[in-house]
Enzyme design. Structure first.
Site, mmCIF file in Angstrom:
data_model
loop_
_atom_site.group_PDB
_atom_site.id
_atom_site.type_symbol
_atom_site.label_atom_id
_atom_site.label_comp_id
_atom_site.label_asym_id
_atom_site.label_seq_id
_atom_site.Cartn_x
_atom_site.Cartn_y
_atom_site.Cartn_z
ATOM 1 N N THR A 33 0.859 -1.113 -0.115
ATOM 2 C CA THR A 33 0.057 0.021 -0.057
ATOM 3 C C THR A 33 0.985 1.184 0.100
ATOM 4 O O THR A 33 2.041 1.152 -0.360
ATOM 5 C CB THR A 33 -0.823 0.031 1.105
ATOM 6 O OG1 THR A 33 -1.860 0.996 1.027
ATOM 7 C CG2 THR A 33 -0.230 0.097 2.356
ATOM 8 N N ASN A 34 0.524 2.472 0.468
ATOM 9 C CA ASN A 34 1.149 3.624 0.494
ATOM 10 C C ASN A 34 0.655 4.479 1.862
ATOM 11 O O ASN A 34 -0.159 3.662 2.668
ATOM 12 C CB ASN A 34 1.049 4.203 -0.778
ATOM 13 C CG ASN A 34 -0.526 4.825 -1.177
ATOM 14 O OD1 ASN A 34 -1.126 5.590 -0.279
ATOM 15 N ND2 ASN A 34 -1.103 4.392 -2.076
#
Ligand code: CTP
Length: 221
Positions: A33-34
């Protein structure tokens, strides 16, 4: 899953907001993810609800509370987000893509937990571009957000043109300007319009930036 829906008016202009990160699973317990917090999406949703728009938010997993009165649609992956956007685009007047969509996903999702080993390679494949692929409503106004670490203006303008946007808001990630996270620190933004007209905003709070975006939406609609 959909929740928190208000009585939807038929005469109100409708704004669709995407928010937060997407997550892309590797196996049943892990994902990539981020750092997106969902705060910008939340602020825009709040300003848009307050301005009297009919607001829906398609959000990846975040720890923010969206305003009461907005419809909330929870998703995990980029493909789920795309599906929800495509399903709705036809009936909305404007889409604001604040979501930090993962550009890649693991090509294969392991059915069982990947066990540790000395080395493990991951093959990533490209996710679809949600903004570029919006189907159905040719008149929908499109607003993008771009995070850049270099050549911010040039890269942002290129995205505006390639994705057919009406406005792009550029965040430049530098040591002094970190767009991620919910911290109170004011940040710098550049807003570029369709004809290349642009305005730079220095050290303003996310809620102020959101207000400016919602005012621009008012001018577009
Ligand atoms: N976006 C999208 N679909 C994707 C990736 C991004 O719709 N698969 C949207 C984002 O929500 C944002 C805009 O496109 O509003 C710009 O996102 P950004 O990640 O900066 O652009 P990319 O096209 O992914 O380019 P880069 O190679 O710089 O990551």
């Amino acid at each position: 899953m959909t929740q928190g829906k208000k009585e939807r008016g038929t005469l109100l202009k409708k704004i669709l907001i995407t928010s937060g990160p997407t997550i892309e699973p590797l196996d049943p317990v892990r994902y990539i993810t981020n750092h997106s917090s969902g705060n910008m999406g939340r602020e825009i949703a709040e300003q848009a609800v307050n301005a009297g728009y009919d607001v829906s938010v398609i959000t990846g997993p975040v720890n923010v509370s969206y305003p009461e009165g907005a419809e909330i649609i929870n998703v995990l992956t980029a493909r789920e987000m795309k599906e929800e956007v495509d399903k709705r685009a036809e009936e909305y007047d404007c889409i604001v893509m604040t979501a930090a969509v993962c550009d890649f996903r693991p090509e294969e999702v392991a059915l069982q937990k990947i066990k540790k080993e000395e080395k493990h390679s991951l093959e990533l494949i490209k996710n679809p571009d949600i903004l570029s692929g919006i189907k159905g409503n040719k008149d929908i106004k499109k607003i993008g957000f771009a995070l850049e670490t270099h050549n911010a203006f040039e890269n942002g303008k290129k995205k505006l043109e390639e994705k057919g946007l009406d406005i792009i808001v550029i965040n430049e990630k530098t040591e002094k300007n970190d767009p991620f996270g919910g911290g109170p620190a004011p940040r710098d933004y550049t807003v570029i319009g369709k004809k290349g007209e642009n305005e730079h905003f220095e050290k303003i709070e996310k809620n102020k930036m959101a207000q400016i975006v919602v005012e621009r939406i008012g001018q577009l609609l």
